[in-house]
Structures are given as structure tokens and as C-alpha cells.
Write an enzyme that holds these catalytic residues in place. Structure first.
Site, mmCIF file in Angstrom:
data_model
loop_
_atom_site.group_PDB
_atom_site.id
_atom_site.type_symbol
_atom_site.label_atom_id
_atom_site.label_comp_id
_atom_site.label_asym_id
_atom_site.label_seq_id
_atom_site.Cartn_x
_atom_site.Cartn_y
_atom_site.Cartn_z
ATOM 1 N N SER B 64 21.455 86.848 -61.885
ATOM 2 C CA SER B 64 21.751 87.412 -63.216
ATOM 3 C C SER B 64 21.710 88.931 -63.260
ATOM 4 O O SER B 64 22.166 89.526 -64.237
ATOM 5 C CB SER B 64 20.773 86.869 -64.256
ATOM 6 O OG SER B 64 21.000 85.496 -64.457
ATOM 7 N N LYS B 67 24.849 90.620 -64.010
ATOM 8 C CA LYS B 67 25.384 90.710 -65.374
ATOM 9 C C LYS B 67 25.378 92.140 -65.913
ATOM 10 O O LYS B 67 26.160 92.479 -66.802
ATOM 11 C CB LYS B 67 24.584 89.787 -66.302
ATOM 12 C CG LYS B 67 24.716 88.317 -65.921
ATOM 13 C CD LYS B 67 23.732 87.435 -66.680
ATOM 14 C CE LYS B 67 23.827 85.997 -66.201
ATOM 15 N NZ LYS B 67 22.797 85.126 -66.816
ATOM 16 N N TYR B 191 32.198 83.608 -62.787
ATOM 17 C CA TYR B 191 30.759 83.708 -63.087
ATOM 18 C C TYR B 191 29.900 83.317 -61.878
ATOM 19 O O TYR B 191 28.988 84.036 -61.478
ATOM 20 C CB TYR B 191 30.452 82.818 -64.293
ATOM 21 C CG TYR B 191 28.994 82.756 -64.663
ATOM 22 C CD1 TYR B 191 28.418 83.760 -65.435
ATOM 23 C CD2 TYR B 191 28.199 81.711 -64.237
ATOM 24 C CE1 TYR B 191 27.071 83.708 -65.774
ATOM 25 C CE2 TYR B 191 26.862 81.647 -64.565
ATOM 26 C CZ TYR B 191 26.293 82.645 -65.343
ATOM 27 O OH TYR B 191 24.971 82.593 -65.671
#
Lengths: 310, 310, 310, 310
Positions: B64, B67, B191
Site C-alpha cells: 500500500s 498508493k 492495482y
């Protein structure tokens, strides 16, 4: 670069030109009487410089801004034990939501939503009569503001007591979960009174000095909290100080702040300055609309965001 | 005062002595294979100083943390229009919660929870094939790290694709609300791949330099984002970077940070330094347990908290 | 007392005069093409009497009404083990809500909300190819309707597959919680096809006979389920058959019923009759507006409410 | 077929042999004093037959069962206007949940959860002093039971008042939403007292006669409510009478029922009989554990389920 005073004057002029000023809170009837055209800003720097503009000497109801000070007091009383009864996370919900309280079994998410601040009031009440606890809060506000003329507006406190059914619901709910040591109406007596402290922007900016200055007030020689505690209170203001608009305030303004439904905001530039702003109209999240805009402009022009390379 | 390098060495030694190291994430099978004893920390200062300790050259799955970088890329692509599709508030829920999405009609609370990052991936996919969009992300990571050896670990990407049912649920849910422009499996292709970027702490600390330095990388002469955008990304990292442990991280560590389920954390001291830390075991909130402790000690010893009077 | 046929004719005339007919569901494009002026009602009594009025021979998409039949099939397959994977309580939320699923860790509240029906489809798929499972459902529908002309409308099934993102979200979410044994798209293949069964009111009323008659169809001599199971399915239809409008349906109509987004309702008067009604326009809760009103009038005039002293 | 009396004797014997009896509610201290070994059942049939077994003459606190009677009274007072302030849907949550109330803006889901019953009490208080409203409820209970010895247990009422913080929370919350016309403590005075009515199973079964008999009591010649209203109250009992265990009760027992935390259940076989059962231990949903089992056996052996072909 223009002087701080020039910048404040400029901002006051810009705000006077704004036609969209938000809605004055009316759920507490006394607050609904305030003139929406009022605007004030005051800055007290760590280096001693003071600047103010607008209605900076006019007192207003600081409301939830008082929660910063009761938190400091309660931490002084019971230390980190407080965190067994209150969390430290943003709530993701409105200031008076009771949903979170049920899902998390009576532990409020943070000390700045109403439920959390009621627990803090309950801590302050320990071993005291409500009158004494209220007196202690007032005395603390006078000490940090270095101004004995600070008062509690009893009309506002009574107005809130008469209409604050959601707060009675929250307090009873906390009691039902065993997270309130006193009778709900006793604890709320303390809560409603500390929310009814009335201060001007100048007084409030002075009151915030210790948070900008590692816990100390140089002018009076008082150490109010440790530097670590000042730092941590600032962090809580940043993540939780504007209810469900805290992320937006951090994104736009970029400094710790705590808003009140009376239209005030106390904001801290750690190491640099304490700022108070006041405009009674609120945005959709319940925070001062022009107050937020004014602070965004101020931190941008002064390069005061804590997220910027200063 | 000890040198930065001495401080890092000290922290590595302290962390090696910790017996409670959290749980390595196992819901992505490939991640479950990582040795929980690994620990690394690296700091790149704006003044050019670089210090590192532990396994700082060993790549790990940044998950993550990616991100932060896809957000910077997407803002470069569509600017503030992005905020019509994603919010900027802390979520108050777990990283993969779908509850918030239903209550708020398909608008993820922020770009760092999974749903928000999936929307960001969808933006990156506009006008591209998934392969091109993935290539663009990888190219961007290499640029900011100034290191062409950065790769995407296809095994991790495939492992996540094979088991990421919650992310498929989120993507389909977003699609159902009209907040996804591509087929869910296309957007998730982007993603899963950007989450599978593998970097060492040294590479990652380098990649974060622009956020500590007003958007610019002095060493390479690149301006990655505007100073305002760098400031705002830092604010989002502070309020939303650790899921429902963001408040705690701000309270304890006091600087913007973004964690990944691979055990890494990228943290920024605006104006001062970019920091990467890695320890695979996670705490109850899904953030690196020792990584958080190490950063708390580092910011305290260096007085780097943005909430302190430096 | 007027005859049953007279009562149905009367109701058809009254419904033709209604100007407020609700909204035809359009989220499945094929369903949006149906003429909102259609209306039909059919009653098959345990004593063999059959009465019908309106467009009672015209097939419509039974949609969620099919969940009553797949539940009966799945209970026949795995018995009460089914209840380890699905609950038996009203949901208190919309038919496609995912919130409940997260709060209750992947166990749908009942077999009639979408998530629960997807689990039921997953049970039917065990040991079969999707094509076989779909064939088994169709064969069962033909058996209970005693009519081999019942078909599945492939256009509707494909239309739903192409736009049913929420159902893909639910299936992936269930899979993420370990409450789906097959790939989401496989299970949804079964689900979309059983929802696409097309039947007329006469066929549907025949198909419901066994529920009105303790599990048996006298005309064909088949025992479909045990009398206890028939009774329990009726109870589930009463408490959960109309999503978040189930309480209202029980309050007004007073008999077990299951609605479908195609505008049909199957309703059962235990010991007396099976009823099918169809009007494509839906009320705010997603149930057939005129269908509900027609059933309210019918049960009142025939004194068929199970809550009344008959 | 054994006689009704034989069946009741049999059930009493079976229940005496049960070792798992649930937990006696202790959150109201007075209720916690009750002997968990108590068990009683009484049936009053429309045809005049009366049968009882166990401790059927011993009074217990009927608690929430009283909500059936206050609902009948309030409907008599204001008619269907009541439904503007209270819903008719199962709640999907615990009996004292406040979450639903916030999400639905102060409209309780149904009159049988605490919040809904408090609104009903508020209706009964209109134009009266609390003492008068309480007197009216008691008088109504004596009328329907045809027994002037029914009393309110003041110790229970006071015990609940002293510890009912959740109910104070609910009442204040309702008041905050404008859905309470009197001061919360006034309305709760009525609520706590009607919950504290004490009745034996025989008295309670008699009190339910009018619901089994289209609103009339043949023995006394009184019409208590219209047949339509009796039918609708029965429907509400079926869908909402056991909190978040209502679906399960319908599934297993198959008749309208209303439970109380004192361990009682009033159950109605429309057109046939009124039943009262009492066993103080509660199951996980807060309903009488043995009471539910006893009713399941009774309705099965007598074929009294409203979902069966009788």
C-alpha cells in the site's frame, strides 16, 4: 514579504467581502443570536509578537475549543490512564454520533467528539463537586490566557442544558457502558459549563501559547504541560479537531486546529505561533466557514503548514 | 547528540532485542513466506546525508505504500478532479471495509484505503492498456528512486489476484455505483501490480525525497509535483496513512507516514528527511509493529515530530 | 359472498384504475422494457379450484421469487446444514446491502436477500457443472408447476450478468469470508439463470401449491418437501420475503409472500391456496406496488390473513 | 390425540429435565433475584377451555410483553397517526440498539423495541400526569385479564429507573430528534411502570384472549380492538416480537409472540388460543430459552403453526 499585521488586515478585508458565510448554529438558542457578520483573527508568536485584526477583543462562546484545555487538565490529573477510557482515532462520523459508541462498546473514539469530552469532564469531576470542577476549568483558562477577566456565560450553559438532549443521550449511554463515574447530569453540568467559556480571539490565542511552545508560556514562566504532551495534543488536534472535516482541514490548512460550534477555531503552528479566528457561520461539517478559509490563506502566505518544507 | 547513523544503529539493535514482533500478513500467500526477523531502516536527508542500518538493501513488497506514488501520478493526470471521485477524510474503519462505501454511495473516504486506491488505479488506466499503465507506474517508481533496478514482483501480483476476493468485491461495488470507468478485472490488474512493486528501504527512502523537499529531487533536478501538492500529500499521509491506526501513529510518531501490509512504512519529515523502515510483523491495525516503534524512537531522538517546537 | 373469480375480476378492474403504479426496475436493462400497464392475478386452491384474471397467461421474469424454490432444492440437498452458512432473520436493510455481510462476517441474514440466495446457489452447484445445476433448477420449476413449457430467459440472464456488479461484489465478499465454495462467476452463473426463469401467474400459482398444502401436490401426487419444511419456508417468506418491506407486507396483507424485482409476488395461504400476482411497477422498498395492494384486498375480502381468526 | 392438559403436563415434565436453562437477566437488579427453576404455561382457548401447568399462578414481571398492550391502548388513542412516529419493520438489531435510531433520524423501527415502546408511552402520556397514564395502563391490564388483582411491582420499576441508562439515552435521543413530546424522565416514568406489571401465566393468557379472538373477549363481552387491529398487532408480534430472534421464533414456533426479559412470552394462535409461558432464563437473543422450546413443542403437537396446513 508583508508583515504579519498586514497579512491579517488583508485577510480581514477579504473575509468582509465574502457573501457566502455559512449558517450560524441555532440548536443552542443562545448561540443563534450572534451577528453572522462578526470576524476576528489574532496571532501570538513564540517570539512575543502579537497581531490581531477585526473583532479580536469581542468575546464569543468557545464551545468545543474548550475540549483542548479540559484534555490538558485531565491528562494532568490522571495521565495516560485517560486513554483506557477514550481513544485517539478520528471518528469518521458527526460530532454527536452515538453509532460509534455502540459499535465500540462505550469507548469514544477521541477526546474531541462530544462523547469523549464528556468522559474527560467526568475525570475532572472526580473528588469534586461540579461547582469546584467548573471553577478549576475557569481558573485554568484564566491562567493560560493570563487574563482574569475570562468568564463562563451562564446563559449559554443553561441554554445548552435545556436543549442538549443528544448530550444527555451520550452521557447516559456512556453510563450504561460503565464509562462514566458520576451521574450523567452531574458530569454534563461540568461539560455544559466548560463549553460556555467566553473568550475573545486575543484571549484565546494567548491561551494556546503553551501548545505552540513545547508546553511553556514564556511570558508568565508557567509550564502547563510537558513538551511531549504538548506535541501529542497537537497531533490529536490535527487528526480529530474538526470532527468529520479533520482530513479536509489538514489538507487545506495544514496545522493542528480545534473548532467550536460558536464559530471559533484555535490553531497551532508548533514552534511558531498560536492563532485564534472567529466567524460565526458554519460549513456543512459544523466548522467555521470563513475561519477555515482565513486560516488556509494565513498558513499559505506565512508558509506555516507543518506539511511544507519551511 | 549522537549522529544519525549512530541513532539508526542503536534502533536496529533495540529492535533486534524485541520478542513481540507482530504477525506477518498471510492473506496474500506470497507475503507469508517472508522472514519475520528482517528489519531495516534508511534515511535520506534533504541536505544529502544518507544513513541506513539493518537489511536496508533487501527488497520487500511495498504494497500500500505504492498508493502514495499512484496518487501523485493520478493528480498529475487529472488534477483536483480526482477529488470528485475520492474523499480526503480518515475512514474510521479497516483498510478493506466495504461498509463505508455503501453508506457514502460509492465514494471512498480517501485514496489510501483499498477502495480509494482502486479508483486511483482506474484514473491511471484511462486511455491505456493495463500493461501500459503498469509500465507507467514502474517507470515513475524508478524515476523517483533514481534507480532502474526497481521491479514488480509478478509472483506477488498473481498471488494477490488469486486470493484478493475483497478487492474484487470493492471494485465491483465501485462499478455498481458508477465510480469505475473500466472493467473491475482491468482496474484491479493495475492495482495488484503497483502493490507488488518491490523495493529496499534505501530505494524507498530515495523515492520519498520529493515529498520532504517541496516536490523536488535536488540530486536529479526533477520536479515531481508542486510544493502545494507535496504538502497536501503529506497531510493525507498523516491523517489517512495508517488506516484506522492513523490517529495513533500521529499521536506517537508525529510525522506523515504510509504503511504497507508487507511491513514497510514510508515516513516524511517535511523540509528535513525521507525515511523508510521495514519489519514484516504487523500490529492489530495492520501496520508494521516494529516499524512504528522504530519511527517513534527516531522522531523522538531527532526531535523530528511536526507537532513539536523544533 | 362473491365467488373467488368475481373477487379477482373486481381487483383487476380496481387496479386498472390506479394511476400511481410505481417504477419498473431498470437496473437490469431487459426488465426495463416491460409494459407497466400489465397486471395479472391467479389463485390455485388446495381444493382444486383455480381462478385467474388479467394477463395471467403472460410470462414475466420471476427474479427473486425463484429463491423460494432454490431454497427448497438446497434444503433437499444438504438439509439443515444450510443454516450454518445462512441465517433466518429479517435483514433490516436493502436487498443488495453488503453492510450486514461485513458486520456479520460473511453470513447472510437469510436466504432471500441476494447474498443469502447466492450461498444457496453455491450449494446447488456442489458436484455439478453450472449448466447441470441450472438444468436442475429449471427441471424443478417444471415439476412443481406441472408444466414443461417453463423456460429460462437467456437475454435476461445475460443482461443481469453484464450489469450485476453488486452481485459480483457480494459473491466476491462471500468468497473472501470463505462462505462460497466455487468461483464467484460460476456461482453467479447459477444465480443469474434461476432469477431469469420466466413464468405466467398461472404457472407460478401452480408452482406454489406444495407450500399451501403441507409439501404435497395432490394433482400430481408428488411430495416436494416435508410438511415441517413447507411450514418453515412459509415462515421465512413471511419474515424475510419482501426485503425491508417484510414487516409492512405482514401488517397489511398478512400471509407469507416472496416478491421479485420483475413485479411478481408469490403468496401462500397455508392450508388454503397459492396465489401469484404481477404488476411491473415497484414501490420504494422494491416490491410490486399494485401487487401488494391487490393481495391486501384479496386477503381482506377472503379473510385469508393468517393473523386473523378465520 | 392427548388432551391439551396432558400436553401441557408433558411439556412441564420435559422442561423440568432440561439442564441448560439460559441466563436470568441481571441488568435490572430486581429481576436477577428470580429463581431460574420456575416454569409455567397456560392456555386459554377461544372455545373457553383453559389449561395450565407448572407455576401458572405465580406472578412474574411481564416486562416487554406489556408493549403489546400499550400499543393497543395507544392505537385506541391516536389511531394510525401512531405510524408517523414509529415504523413497522423488524429491526435487525438488539432490543436496546441506538444505531438504528440515528440512521433513521429518530423513528424507531417498530413499537416493540425499547425506543418504539418509549414513543408509545409518550403517546399515552398526552394530556395526562404520569400517575394517570400508569393508572390507565394498569386498569387496561385488569380489564383484559378480567382480574383486579393485577399489580405493578414498584420495586422493579424503581430498580429499572435506577439502572436504565440505555433507556434514558434512547429517550433523550428521541427527544433530540423531536420524537418525544414530554420530558424524557416523565415518559420513562410511564415506560418503567408498565414494564413492571406483574402477572401470572394464567392472568397473562387471559389478557391475550382478545388477540386470538378478533379483538373481542367473549367471557366479558368486551370488544378491546377491531378485528383488523387485532390481526395487525398479531402480525407485528410475529415479525418484531422477539427482537433480533423474531425470524427464528417464526421459523421454529410459527405463531405471533412477544417476549419479555423477565422470561415470559405471550403467544397467540389466531382464532384458536392465547398462550402464556414463563421460564426466567434467557437465550443469546434475550428471549426465554425454555419458553421458546416449550412453545415450539406445543405448536407442533397441537398443529397450531399459522404457517401449516391445519
Amino acid at each position: 514579504m508583508p508583515s504579519l499585521q498586514d497579512t491579517l488586515n488583508e485577510i480581514v478585508a477579504e473575509m468582509a467581502a465574502q457573501t457566502e458565510r455559512g449558517e450560524v448554529a441555532s440548536y443552542i438558542p443562545e448561540l443563534g443570536k450572534v451577528d453572522p457578520a462578526k470576524f476576528a483573527i489574532a496571532v501570538v508568536k513564540n517570539d512575543g509578537e502579537v497581531a490581531a485584526a477585526g473583532d479580536a477583543d469581542e468575546p464569543f462562546s468557545i464551545q468545543s475549543i474548550s475540549k483542548v484545555f479540559t484534555l490538558a487538565l485531565a491528562l494532568g490529573r490522571v495521565g495516560d490512564q485517560l486513554w483506557n477510557r477514550v481513544g485517539r482515532e478520528p471518528s469518521g462520523t458527526a460530532f454527536n454520533s452515538i453509532v460509534q459508541l455502540e459499535l465500540e462498546h462505550g469507548i469514544p473514539r477521541n477526546p474531541f467528539i462530544n462523547a469523549g469530552a464528556i468522559v474527560v469532564s467526568d475525570v475532572l469531576l472526580s473528588g469534586h463537586q461540579p461547582r469546584e470542577a467548573i471553577g478549576e476549568v475557569l481558573s485554568f483558562m484564566r491562567t493560560v490566557a493570563d487574563d482574569d477577566s475570562v468568564i463562563i456565560d451562564r446563559d449559554v450553559a443553561n441554554s445548552e442544558r435545556a436543549t442538549g438532549f443528544r448530550n444527555f443521550a451520550l452521557a447516559n449511554y456512556l453510563k450504561g457502558f460503565g464509562n462514566l463515574n458520576h451521574a450523567p447530569e452531574m458530569t454534563l453540568g461540568v461539560y455544559f459549563h466548560h463549553c460556555a467559556v467566553a473568550m475573545s480571539c486575543l484571549q484565546l490565542a494567548n491561551a494556546g501559547r503553551f501548545l505552540a511552545n513545547a508546553g511553556r508560556i514564556e511570558e508568565t514562566g508557567h509550564t502547563i504541560v510537558s513538551s511531549e504532551r504538548a506535541r501529542r495534543i497537537n497531533a490529536l488536534m490535527l487528526t480529530c479537531g474538526h470532527y468529520d472535516g479533520s482530513g479536509e482541514f489538514a489538507f487545506r490548512v495544514g496545522i493542528p486546529g480545534k473548532s467550536g460550534v460558536g464559530g471559533g477555531i484555535l490553531a497551532i503552528v508548533p514552534g511558531v505561533a498560536s492563532i485564534a479566528v472567529w466567524s460565526p457561520g458554519l460549513n456543512a461539517r459544523g466548522n467555521s466557514m470563513l475561519g477555515s478559509i482565513a486560516l488556509e490563506r494565513l498558513t499559505k502566505r506565512m508558509n506555516w503548514s507543518i506539511f511544507a518544507s519551511r
